[in-house]
Write a protein that holds these residues in place. Structure first.
Motif, PDB file in Angstrom:
ATOM      1  N   LYS A   1       7.887   5.353  -6.760  1.00  0.00           N
ATOM      2  CA  LYS A   1       7.104   6.558  -6.445  1.00  0.00           C
ATOM      3  C   LYS A   1       7.706   7.277  -5.236  1.00  0.00           C
ATOM      4  O   LYS A   1       7.873   8.496  -5.241  1.00  0.00           O
ATOM      5  N   TYR A   2       8.047   6.492  -4.194  1.00  0.00           N
ATOM      6  CA  TYR A   2       8.680   7.086  -3.010  1.00  0.00           C
ATOM      7  C   TYR A   2      10.009   7.748  -3.380  1.00  0.00           C
ATOM      8  O   TYR A   2      10.323   8.855  -2.926  1.00  0.00           O
TER       9      TYR A   2
ATOM     10  N   PRO B   1       0.863   7.449   1.301  1.00  0.00           N
ATOM     11  CA  PRO B   1       0.220   8.765   1.125  1.00  0.00           C
ATOM     12  C   PRO B   1      -1.104   8.694   0.371  1.00  0.00           C
ATOM     13  O   PRO B   1      -2.065   9.396   0.697  1.00  0.00           O
ATOM     14  N   SER B   2      -1.167   7.812  -0.660  1.00  0.00           N
ATOM     15  CA  SER B   2      -2.377   7.753  -1.491  1.00  0.00           C
ATOM     16  C   SER B   2      -3.345   6.669  -1.054  1.00  0.00           C
ATOM     17  O   SER B   2      -4.519   6.674  -1.427  1.00  0.00           O
TER      18      SER B   2
ATOM     19  N   LYS C   1       0.859  -1.181   0.000  1.00  0.00           N
ATOM     20  CA  LYS C   1       0.000   0.000   0.000  1.00  0.00           C
ATOM     21  C   LYS C   1       0.898   1.235   0.000  1.00  0.00           C
ATOM     22  O   LYS C   1       1.762   1.378   0.873  1.00  0.00           O
ATOM     23  N   HIS C   2       0.705   2.081  -1.010  1.00  0.00           N
ATOM     24  CA  HIS C   2       1.432   3.350  -1.056  1.00  0.00           C
ATOM     25  C   HIS C   2       0.752   4.280  -0.057  1.00  0.00           C
ATOM     26  O   HIS C   2      -0.370   4.726  -0.263  1.00  0.00           O
TER      27      HIS C   2
ATOM     28  N   GLN D   1      -3.213   3.730  -2.145  1.00  0.00           N
ATOM     29  CA  GLN D   1      -3.361   2.866  -3.313  1.00  0.00           C
ATOM     30  C   GLN D   1      -2.611   1.551  -3.142  1.00  0.00           C
ATOM     31  O   GLN D   1      -1.520   1.522  -2.585  1.00  0.00           O
TER      32      GLN D   1
ATOM     33  N   ASP E   1       9.659  10.996  -5.066  1.00  0.00           N
ATOM     34  CA  ASP E   1       9.229  12.043  -4.126  1.00  0.00           C
ATOM     35  C   ASP E   1      10.281  12.338  -3.054  1.00  0.00           C
ATOM     36  O   ASP E   1      10.021  13.133  -2.143  1.00  0.00           O
TER      37      ASP E   1
END
Length: 806
Positions: A744-745, A731-732, A728-729, A734, A748
């Motif tokens: 993605k991490y 922040p989102s 599970k990402h 998702q 960012d």
């Protein structure tokens, strides 16, 4: 060698004369000690490498004063005599060395200075896959497919053999690395010329495969390390280690009829796991050793990673000498025996045992026939309890009921029966037993069940020589156990695809099917992604289960099948007599076979000889290659690198449980079409049929980083009820693949960590289990406990291994 700078603080430097030749050595008798054999070998190493800086007088004194009961807290440096590599772990090592040459060139240095400083041997044994089986043509077909798939890698390794000094390659289709080491490469006593003197010292090594420990059966101290640690040793850096605890394992009695070395090793594995020997040395001693062949000892030493010890050493004795003679190494025998006796390293059962940290005792006569499974090598199951253990596994699964329970392929069907791996295929006792059992079964009219994928993958060509010469090979072939290759195959996940009708039944009906293999690893998802239960067994039991075809058949009491006379046939009816096994071995296993097999071991077959390799001391990287890419670890390297920064505001990439193995972390086995690695390869025009195994693509970091944490059975507790490489990402919120979330991490600028339970990183010594997380941006792993090799690899890659307080 550093002898020229050696202050010889203890006056240990001495001369040994053998056959009129003088050898310089460091005498253990001149340094009072009562150490176990394994620590005596470390002591000799310190005496020889004393330089006042890396190895000082204080280090030597600390080892001589070893307190067997004290918690290990004193660090010493160990310099192995040589390094052993296999192709899966060896390709990244060679790639890193090649990349180092490029980096040195960019910094204005001489790239030719990058060479192994310690002798290194690489054996190609991990790439052959069981594509074809049950046919006389299987070996040829599998070898051709292996070269077709791995041509780029093999060209790269052949280039390395030519470009680097002190580096040799044993070509594919020759044998398994540990058996080649046991039967040919090992010298027991090494000699080396330096400054006009010939030095003699114990043969020692580290290897990039966890089962390097097999060589301890020959009295050679050696263990597995990660590729990162191996590379450091290749470049002349010693291995840092705490002076370990040493556990003595006393053996008495003799194995009873009907049992094998496999039954012994599975029993010992369970005992030592229960005792707790992680990070410790184990030494075997006692009157029972006299009844164990060298091959039996090698089987026990091989499984040290499974029982958790760094090594399981059998000291040098007459059995060692007899094996050197059998394997065509008569030239070393007198020197080995004289040196080991002079050093007090020769095992004499009449002498009092050294003081150990702790001891166990086993009466060999109590051993029963057993297997290990369904998913861990330490989970010993007596033959009569196998059916029950499988039933328990099925009860733990959440599935719909099988709509066709009466079908040919169903829950419990044995779909793979493989005589494979380094553990047992070095042992004539169990292989001849398998051949004789096959003979007895064939003569009674029994056949392997048609849904069983059968295979024979020996550890060296000597095995097929004695099976052919004894007349047993035709009977194995009659039951489908044709030669499929000389390599690891099924044990490392190179089992190849199941027959279409079998795989379709398993997938459509979510069946729990079974493999039985004579290997050492049976972790979840390892042998074949469609096979849920995997049992380790002796080669004769592998043949027996192929005949039964179903794990529900209790071989201790149920009929194994019906003979051509219409009568039920039981396991006891076809199990060979011990006297018969010994007779076949004595008549058919000869020194001439070993001399023939290893006469030209580095030359290779026509496929190898015809490989065209690039020239030059710098490797010309091919940007279009999907197998070999320049590693990114030396990009932008500076003479004065910046220090590592703090880890703040990190996110959890995966929350994992206990017993997370390197199979769960590191890319292993087949590459899924819909996986990030599969999608990447297809984007480059590679068709799924040409994906090959993850291990074969270890030289391509783009594939490997996408396969990290992608095991189909891994459970990430950030998600409920989902298996596989997802997370599970945060922040989102998702759900996505771990790779996609990691990227993605990283984009960012958010650091990530892994949280896990006990025994994080057990299993094979895979460097990509540390390199992959590094390239995914993981900064730290917080676990309840770590496996030694993996913890070292994490540190080597700059990932912080943190342990929860008890």
């Amino acid at each position: 060698m550093t002898q020229s700078k050696n202050p010889n603080s203890f006056g240990a430097k001495s001369i040994l004369k053998v056959n009129g030749k003088s050898y310089t050595y460091y005498s253990l008798k001149k340094v009072p000690n009562s150490l176990p054999y394994s620590l005596k070998i470390l002591l000799e190493n310190l005496l020889r490498y004393e330089d006042g800086v890396v190895v000082s007088k204080k280090h030597i004194e600390a080892l001589t004063r070893w307190n067997s009961k004290a918690e290990p807290d004193y660090e010493i440096q160990f310099m192995p005599a040589r390094v052993l590599l296999q192709d899966f772990t060896g390709v990244p090592c060679v790639a890193d060395l090649a990349a180092m040459r490029g980096a040195i060139k960019r910094l204005g240095g001489d790239p030719n200075k990058i060479n192994p400083l310690q002798p290194a041997d690489l054996v190609i044994d991990h790439s052959v896959q069981v594509d074809e089986y049950g046919k006389a043509s299987a070996f040829r077909t599998n070898a051709e497919l292996e070269f077709e798939r791995n041509k780029e890698r093999y060209e790269f390794l052949k280039w390395g053999q030519k470009a680097f000094r002190n580096f040799s390659v044993v070509p594919p289709d020759t044998g398994i690395v540990h058996q080649v080491n046991l039967e040919f490469l090992a010298r027991v006593a090494m000699t080396r010329d330096s400054n006009g003197e010939t030095y003699i010292f114990p043969d020692t090594l580290i290897g990039t495969d966890s089962h390097t420990t097999m060589i301890n059966g020959l009295g050679v101290l050696g263990w597995g390390v990660g590729g990162i640690e191996a590379e450091a040793a290749l470049l002349g850096q010693p291995c840092s280690m705490l002076i370990p605890h040493v556990v003595g394992f006393k053996m008495t009695g003799k194995l009873p009829a009907g049992t094998t070395a496999t039954d012994l090793v599975l029993t010992v594995t369970q005992m030592l796991r229960k005792k707790g020997v992680v990070g410790k040395f184990v030494e075997f001693y006692g009157p029972g050793l006299a009844h164990l062949s060298l091959a039996d000892r090698a089987t026990l030493a091989n499984m040290a990673p499974e029982y958790g010890a760094t090594v399981g050493l059998f000291p040098v004795d007459q059995v060692t000498i007899d094996f050197l003679k059998l394997t065509g190494r008569e030239a070393y025998v007198e020197l080995v025996e004289t040196y080991y006796k002079e050093q007090g390293l020769w095992y004499d059962p009449q002498q009092a045992a050294p003081e150990y940290t702790d001891t166990l005792e086993l009466d060999l006569s109590t051993i029963e026939s057993c297997l290990a499974g369904p998913s861990r090598p330490q989970d010993k199951v007596n033959l009569s309890q196998v059916k029950e253990s499988f039933t328990k596994l099925c009860q733990s699964l959440t599935r719909k009921a099988d709509p066709k329970p009466q079908s040919e392929v169903k829950d419990g069907s044995i779909v793979i029966a493989a005589i494979t791996s380094c553990t047992n295929t070095s042992n004539p006792g169990v292989l001849v037993a398998a051949g004789l059992l096959a003979k007895n079964a064939a003569e009674k009219g029994l056949q392997s069940k048609p849904w069983v994928k059968t295979s024979l993958a020996p550890g060296s060509k000597v095995v097929t020589d004695y099976l052919v010469e004894s007349g047993l090979m035709p009977y194995l072939e009659k039951l489908g156990f044709h030669l499929v290759g000389y390599g690891c195959t099924t044990c490392i996940g190179n089992s190849g695809p199941l027959p279409e009708r079998v795989s379709q039944a398993v997938s459509e009906r979510d069946l729990a099917v079974v493999s039985v293999l004579s290997g050492n690893r049976n972790f979840e998802g390892r042998v074949n992604t469609l096979v849920r239960a995997n049992y380790l067994a002796s080669p004769p039991l592998v043949v027996a289960y192929a005949l039964a075809g179903d794990i529900h058949v209790d071989l201790s009491k149920d009929p194994i099948g019906t003979g051509k006379d219409g009568k039920a046939v039981y396991l006891k009816d076809i199990w060979p007599k011990e006297s018969e096994i010994l007779s076949v071995i004595q008549k058919n296993v000869t020194a001439a076979q070993f001399k023939k097999s290893y006469a030209d071991v580095f030359a290779g077959d026509d496929n190898w000889k015809q490989l065209r390799i690039p020239t030059g001391d710098l490797y010309q990287w091919n940007s279009k290659s999907t197998y070999i890419k320049e590693p990114p670890f030396f990009e932008g390297i500076k003479k004065d690198p910046a220090p590592m920064g703090q880890i703040t505001k990190a996110r959890v990439l995966a929350l994992l449980g206990d017993s997370i193995t390197t199979d769960h972390i590191s890319p292993a086995g087949s590459i899924g079409k819909s996986s990030p690695a599969g999608e990447y390869l297809m984007s480059l025009g590679v068709q799924p049929k040409d994906f090959n195994q993850y291990g074969a693509r270890r030289g391509n970091h783009e594939v490997m980083v996408r396969g990290t944490f992608a095991n189909v059975r891994i459970k990430n507790f950030l998600l409920e009820g989902i298996e596989g490489g997802f997370t599970k990402h945060m922040p989102s919120g998702q759900q996505m693949t771990i790779f996609d979330a990691a990227m993605k991490y990283m984009a960012d600028g958010v650091p990530t960590i892994i949280i896990a339970g006990k025994e994080y990183g057990t299993g094979s010594s895979r460097d990509w289990a540390a390199k992959g997380p590094k390239l995914q941006g993981v900064r730290a792993v917080i676990a309840e406990s770590f496996e030694r090799i993996h913890r070292s690899n994490l540190i080597g890659m700059g990932i912080l291994p943190l342990q929860f307080e008890a």
